[in-house]
Design an enzyme around this catalytic site. Sequence first.
Site, PDB file in Angstrom:
ATOM      1  N   GLY A 199       2.411   2.677  -2.795  1.00  0.00           N
ATOM      2  CA  GLY A 199       2.560   3.385  -4.064  1.00  0.00           C
ATOM      3  C   GLY A 199       3.846   2.982  -4.768  1.00  0.00           C
ATOM      4  O   GLY A 199       4.237   3.587  -5.750  1.00  0.00           O
ATOM      5  N   SER A 242       4.188  -0.153  -5.763  1.00  0.00           N
ATOM      6  CA  SER A 242       3.698  -1.260  -6.580  1.00  0.00           C
ATOM      7  C   SER A 242       4.140  -2.644  -6.135  1.00  0.00           C
ATOM      8  O   SER A 242       4.739  -3.407  -6.899  1.00  0.00           O
ATOM      9  CB  SER A 242       4.048  -1.035  -8.045  1.00  0.00           C
ATOM     10  OG  SER A 242       3.203  -1.864  -8.786  1.00  0.00           O
ATOM     11  N   SER A 271       2.029  -4.821  -5.777  1.00  0.00           N
ATOM     12  CA  SER A 271       1.163  -5.764  -6.500  1.00  0.00           C
ATOM     13  C   SER A 271       1.767  -6.184  -7.838  1.00  0.00           C
ATOM     14  O   SER A 271       1.746  -7.369  -8.174  1.00  0.00           O
ATOM     15  CB  SER A 271      -0.252  -5.225  -6.665  1.00  0.00           C
ATOM     16  OG  SER A 271      -0.251  -3.885  -6.977  1.00  0.00           O
ATOM     17  N   ASP A 302       2.694   0.021 -13.863  1.00  0.00           N
ATOM     18  CA  ASP A 302       3.479  -0.759 -12.907  1.00  0.00           C
ATOM     19  C   ASP A 302       4.002  -2.043 -13.541  1.00  0.00           C
ATOM     20  O   ASP A 302       5.149  -2.446 -13.319  1.00  0.00           O
ATOM     21  CB  ASP A 302       2.613  -1.116 -11.687  1.00  0.00           C
ATOM     22  CG  ASP A 302       1.916   0.105 -11.123  1.00  0.00           C
ATOM     23  OD1 ASP A 302       2.413   1.214 -11.365  1.00  0.00           O
ATOM     24  OD2 ASP A 302       0.876  -0.052 -10.463  1.00  0.00           O
ATOM     25  N   GLU A 335      -5.155  -7.463 -12.204  1.00  0.00           N
ATOM     26  CA  GLU A 335      -5.538  -6.329 -11.331  1.00  0.00           C
ATOM     27  C   GLU A 335      -6.982  -5.904 -11.596  1.00  0.00           C
ATOM     28  O   GLU A 335      -7.756  -5.679 -10.682  1.00  0.00           O
ATOM     29  CB  GLU A 335      -4.655  -5.109 -11.628  1.00  0.00           C
ATOM     30  CG  GLU A 335      -3.237  -5.266 -11.271  1.00  0.00           C
ATOM     31  CD  GLU A 335      -2.892  -4.657  -9.915  1.00  0.00           C
ATOM     32  OE1 GLU A 335      -3.745  -3.984  -9.315  1.00  0.00           O
ATOM     33  OE2 GLU A 335      -1.768  -4.889  -9.470  1.00  0.00           O
ATOM     34  N   GLY A 343       0.810  -1.226   0.000  1.00  0.00           N
ATOM     35  CA  GLY A 343       0.000   0.000   0.000  1.00  0.00           C
ATOM     36  C   GLY A 343       0.837   1.266   0.000  1.00  0.00           C
ATOM     37  O   GLY A 343       0.409   2.307   0.475  1.00  0.00           O
TER      38      GLY A 343
END
Length: 339
Positions: free
Chosen positions: A103, A105, A107, A152, A140, A101
């Site tokens: 920013g 990335s 994920s 990303d 995503e 969380g």
Amino acid sequence: MISAFGPGRVNLIGEHTDYNGGLALPFAIELGVVVEAEAIDGDHVHVEALDLGERDEFALREPERVDGWRAFGRGVVAELGAAGIELRACRLRCRGDVPLGSGLSSSAALETAMCLALLAVAGAGEPDRTELARLCSRVENDWVGAQTGLLDQLAALRCEPRSALRIDFATLALEPVPLDLGDWTLATLGSGAEHEHAGGGYNERRRECRAACEALGVEHLAHADSEAAARLDAPLDKRTRHVLEEDARVDATIAALRDSDLEAVGRLHDESHASLRDLYEASVPEVEATVERLTAAGAAGARMVGGGFGGHVLALFPPGTELPRGCLGVVPGPPAHLR
Ligand code: GLA
């Protein structure tokens, strides 16, 4: 045992331009996610998230949908399967050092490492990396529920060491830009407010940008006419102005880097942040306080990174500055790879 690494990324500049057919300038960082994989018997995939102390198990073919971190593994497996890749039953162990969380990335780091690990376990060759980025982006969008763009995933898969990557999202033309900062330092500092893409402001900004495109009759908001954009109703006028001006700041930053004018890069960071705060309205009080702290510590420029509404702030420090406590120095690292 197979081991794959997916990096996080810092976007030097060009925020909220990716889903608007504009420009961005990310670089992959050395922090990332490692996925270890081994083939097992049967027709299931087992995933262990070591940092969370949680597990998942699901069918290799047509995994069921769930919320939360488990959506990543299931989505990656389903999308690779849908792309015609014959996967094998396996066990995946994931651990990472990109703050969640933030920013930065985490994920995309997870998705890209999982993809490379699953492909290697299956003995499948690596597909085209831009296609793989699109596949991760579908994970995503369709599995995790975050309507994020391609920034990303392209950064994690296509960046080159020691360089940032100029991406034109209208054409997907990619151009490495050497990132030589001399004695200057780029660092990020967490704001203390976590963002979450699958909810809240990010998806709302995407809807507003689509509405602005429809009102202006353009495919990509980054290609809108600035005078027509100024006549849009609020807040679509402000959103469009941010996208157009942010796009111009990407090439201005590249020119400043080529001239080794890092003061100018810092000023562009400040302008980008002001625009994200005032025109895109993607800031929160914790992020503002963090920008002020970094500026007071001597940063030549500071800006929120990534989707906004929380997360980390990126700052550029002149030589000899003492970095505030908690700052994380960031340098360009390699793209996603097998280790
Ligand atoms: C997030 C998304 C990206 C991009 C940025 C904003 O990081 O994942 O696709 O839209 O926000 O630039």
